[in-house]
Write an enzyme that holds these catalytic residues in place. Sequence first.
Site, short mmCIF file in Angstrom:
data_model
loop_
_atom_site.label_atom_id
_atom_site.label_comp_id
_atom_site.label_asym_id
_atom_site.label_seq_id
_atom_site.Cartn_x
_atom_site.Cartn_y
_atom_site.Cartn_z
N ASP A 36 0.81 -1.22 0.00
CA ASP A 36 0.00 0.00 0.00
C ASP A 36 0.84 1.27 0.00
O ASP A 36 0.44 2.30 0.55
CB ASP A 36 -0.96 0.02 1.22
CG ASP A 36 -1.86 -1.19 1.22
OD1 ASP A 36 -2.25 -1.64 0.13
OD2 ASP A 36 -2.16 -1.68 2.33
N LYS B 278 1.84 2.20 -5.04
CA LYS B 278 2.42 1.67 -6.28
C LYS B 278 1.52 1.97 -7.48
O LYS B 278 1.98 2.37 -8.54
CB LYS B 278 2.59 0.14 -6.17
CG LYS B 278 3.56 -0.29 -5.09
CD LYS B 278 3.61 -1.81 -4.96
CE LYS B 278 2.36 -2.44 -4.40
NZ LYS B 278 2.05 -2.12 -3.01
N GLY C 122 -4.66 -4.22 -3.77
CA GLY C 122 -5.66 -3.18 -3.98
C GLY C 122 -4.91 -1.92 -4.33
O GLY C 122 -4.21 -1.37 -3.49
N HIS C 123 -4.98 -1.53 -5.59
CA HIS C 123 -4.22 -0.36 -6.05
C HIS C 123 -5.22 0.74 -6.42
O HIS C 123 -6.10 0.54 -7.25
CB HIS C 123 -3.34 -0.73 -7.25
CG HIS C 123 -2.32 -1.78 -6.93
ND1 HIS C 123 -1.46 -2.32 -7.85
CD2 HIS C 123 -2.01 -2.40 -5.76
CE1 HIS C 123 -0.69 -3.22 -7.26
NE2 HIS C 123 -1.01 -3.29 -6.00
N GLN D 79 1.77 -6.24 -3.44
CA GLN D 79 2.35 -6.47 -2.11
C GLN D 79 3.70 -5.74 -2.05
O GLN D 79 3.85 -4.71 -2.68
CB GLN D 79 2.47 -7.97 -1.79
CG GLN D 79 1.13 -8.65 -1.59
CD GLN D 79 0.44 -8.98 -2.90
OE1 GLN D 79 0.99 -9.62 -3.78
NE2 GLN D 79 -0.79 -8.53 -3.05
P1 GDP Z 1 -0.77 0.36 -3.53
O1 GDP Z 1 -1.41 -0.91 -3.09
O2 GDP Z 1 0.69 0.38 -3.29
O3 GDP Z 1 -1.12 0.73 -4.94
O4 GDP Z 1 -1.38 1.51 -2.60
P2 GDP Z 1 -2.93 1.69 -2.19
O5 GDP Z 1 -3.65 2.26 -3.34
O6 GDP Z 1 -3.47 0.46 -1.55
O7 GDP Z 1 -2.80 2.74 -1.01
C1 GDP Z 1 -2.28 4.00 -1.18
C2 GDP Z 1 -3.37 5.03 -0.81
O8 GDP Z 1 -2.78 6.30 -0.71
C3 GDP Z 1 -4.45 5.17 -1.87
O9 GDP Z 1 -5.66 5.49 -1.25
C4 GDP Z 1 -3.95 6.32 -2.73
O10 GDP Z 1 -5.02 7.02 -3.37
C5 GDP Z 1 -3.29 7.19 -1.70
N1 GDP Z 1 -2.13 7.95 -2.16
C6 GDP Z 1 -1.17 7.58 -3.05
N2 GDP Z 1 -0.19 8.52 -3.12
C7 GDP Z 1 -0.55 9.50 -2.24
C8 GDP Z 1 0.08 10.72 -1.82
O11 GDP Z 1 1.15 11.09 -2.26
N3 GDP Z 1 -0.59 11.44 -0.87
C9 GDP Z 1 -1.79 11.04 -0.33
N4 GDP Z 1 -2.35 11.81 0.61
N5 GDP Z 1 -2.39 9.90 -0.71
C10 GDP Z 1 -1.77 9.14 -1.64
P1 IMO Z 2 -0.97 -4.16 -2.25
O1 IMO Z 2 -0.60 -4.70 -3.61
C1 IMO Z 2 -0.87 -4.66 2.09
C2 IMO Z 2 -0.81 -8.77 3.61
C3 IMO Z 2 -2.02 -9.23 4.39
C4 IMO Z 2 -1.35 -10.23 5.34
C5 IMO Z 2 -0.29 -10.88 4.45
C6 IMO Z 2 -0.70 -12.20 3.83
O2 IMO Z 2 -2.25 -3.42 -2.25
O3 IMO Z 2 0.18 -3.43 -1.64
P2 IMO Z 2 -2.33 -12.83 1.82
O4 IMO Z 2 -3.81 -12.58 1.65
O5 IMO Z 2 -1.49 -12.24 0.77
O6 IMO Z 2 -2.02 -14.27 2.08
O7 IMO Z 2 -1.98 -12.08 3.21
O8 IMO Z 2 -0.03 -9.94 3.40
N1 IMO Z 2 -1.12 -8.22 2.26
C7 IMO Z 2 -1.09 -6.92 1.96
N2 IMO Z 2 -0.87 -5.84 2.73
N3 IMO Z 2 -1.05 -4.50 0.76
C8 IMO Z 2 -1.23 -5.56 -0.03
O9 IMO Z 2 -1.28 -5.49 -1.38
C9 IMO Z 2 -1.31 -6.85 0.56
N4 IMO Z 2 -1.49 -8.11 0.09
C10 IMO Z 2 -1.36 -8.92 1.13
O10 IMO Z 2 -2.62 -8.17 5.10
O11 IMO Z 2 -0.69 -9.55 6.36
MG MG Z 3 -2.93 -1.56 -1.79
#
Ligand code: GDP
Ligand code: IMO
Ligand code: MG
Length: 424
Positions: free
Chosen positions: A13, A16, A40-41, A222
């Site tokens: 998270d 990416k 979840g991106h 991840q």
């Molecule tokens: P990913 O899994 O690595 O793609 O990241 P996620 O989307 O799960 O989580 C990142 C969260 O931070 C999302 O809700 C994005 O919309 C938000 N986000 C990404 N870059 C920024 C930033 O520079 N500032 C803020 N405030 N939010 C951001």
């Molecule tokens: P993105 O791509 C954050 C974590 C779960 C748990 C561990 C194992 O959005 O960054 P799993 O279901 O993969 O067997 O769970 O990995 N986990 C993540 N945490 N972002 C993710 O994906 C994750 N995918 C798995 O919370 O601790």
């Molecule tokens: Mg994510």
Amino acid sequence: MPATVIVGAQWGDEGKGKIVDLLAQDSDLVCRYQGGPNAGHTIVVGEETYKIRALPTGIVRGKICVIGNGCVIDPEVLIAELDEFERRGHSTENVFVSGNAHLIMPWHLAIDSASERRLGKLAIGTTRRGIGPCYADKAARIGIRVQDILDPKILRQKIEVALAEKNLWLERVYETKPFELGEVAGRLEEHAQRIRPYVADTSLLVDRALKEGQSVLFEGAQATLLDLDHGTYPFVTSSNPVAAYAAVGVGIGAKRLDRVLGVSKAYVTRVGEGPFPSEIEGPDQERMRELGGEYGTVTGRIRRCGWLDLVALRYAVRVNGIDQLALTKLDVLSHFDELPVCVRYELPDGTETEDFPAHQSDFHAARPVYETLPGWDEPLDTCETIGDLPANARSYVEFVERELDVEVQLVGTGAERTNVLTRA
Ligand code: GDP
Ligand code: IMO
Ligand code: MG
């Protein structure tokens, strides 16, 4: 650069998806190389928000999208996502799925949940999306692959063989309901119709694109510390998010990867269980969660929040070979007077180290040694380049660069697609 890997440098998270979306502008292909719908991106484009789990983020910009052999696919999630993008006016005709990717079957979801329940206090805190059980079957050579859906007879046979064993486990070990062959096979045959047109020789496709000099992004899901081999085992996922796996998970040679861009938040979050040395104690944890909106995209669970951990990030630079960093969510730190940054760990024997402990018992007992940097009040949304950042914010970024000996090439200043600062 023709082939760039975008890899999470922490526990996931990091943002990416947003960085992939930015770089996708100048790319031809975007490939997912591991993981599944545990990812979840999030991409925010004006009023529109996309939460993407199965498809490469390049779908938002209409790029060629590849789901590589290293991924695991839940047909229901993939189809729902394809339908949603079509409904929102995005064509999915340039989506290609490797026949060698494995399918997440209903029993994988059931076993993931049952196994977590059974572990009780020792649970990993998985996303319960069937990831671990699916990769386990892949390694045990009893998995069902995407290419199996091309032949209904083979598909039914494989489901039958799998169910004979899985139902025993479900009933006798996990004391839960078994699956019925006709129902599972019927549902999957329906899904097969929808997925079939997307199945392709993705290794060949990516190889040809690279030979033609096209730009390819490899989108990690991840992150490093969730890596099955290099992460904080057993609190990890069941695939290899590290950059080198991009080659394996798509089916190209190791030497084809040109650049590795690590993505790190300006602080750290972690969903699920497991050790977390720089986790914030006290009310600042809740404050950071609210400011950063730190709730899981897939499960809605709270994300645990911590101060930036440079020991862990240094390790991520090492095991991925990170060339440059994107530092996201710097805006979230604007509201703190002081910013502790973990620069070393103190180990149980009283020694201090800058290097990530090689053994779990050291890591579990590691205590963070902080250096405290001054915060800033100024909002960051008026900045256009990294050079425009307020002095203390710039010092924070420079501190990270010095400690890691890696250039910070991008800085995130908000969730919206345009809120990213570059060098010039
Ligand atoms: P990913 O899994 O690595 O793609 O990241 P996620 O989307 O799960 O989580 C990142 C969260 O931070 C999302 O809700 C994005 O919309 C938000 N986000 C990404 N870059 C920024 C930033 O520079 N500032 C803020 N405030 N939010 C951001
Ligand atoms: P993105 O791509 C954050 C974590 C779960 C748990 C561990 C194992 O959005 O960054 P799993 O279901 O993969 O067997 O769970 O990995 N986990 C993540 N945490 N972002 C993710 O994906 C994750 N995918 C798995 O919370 O601790
Ligand atoms: Mg994510």
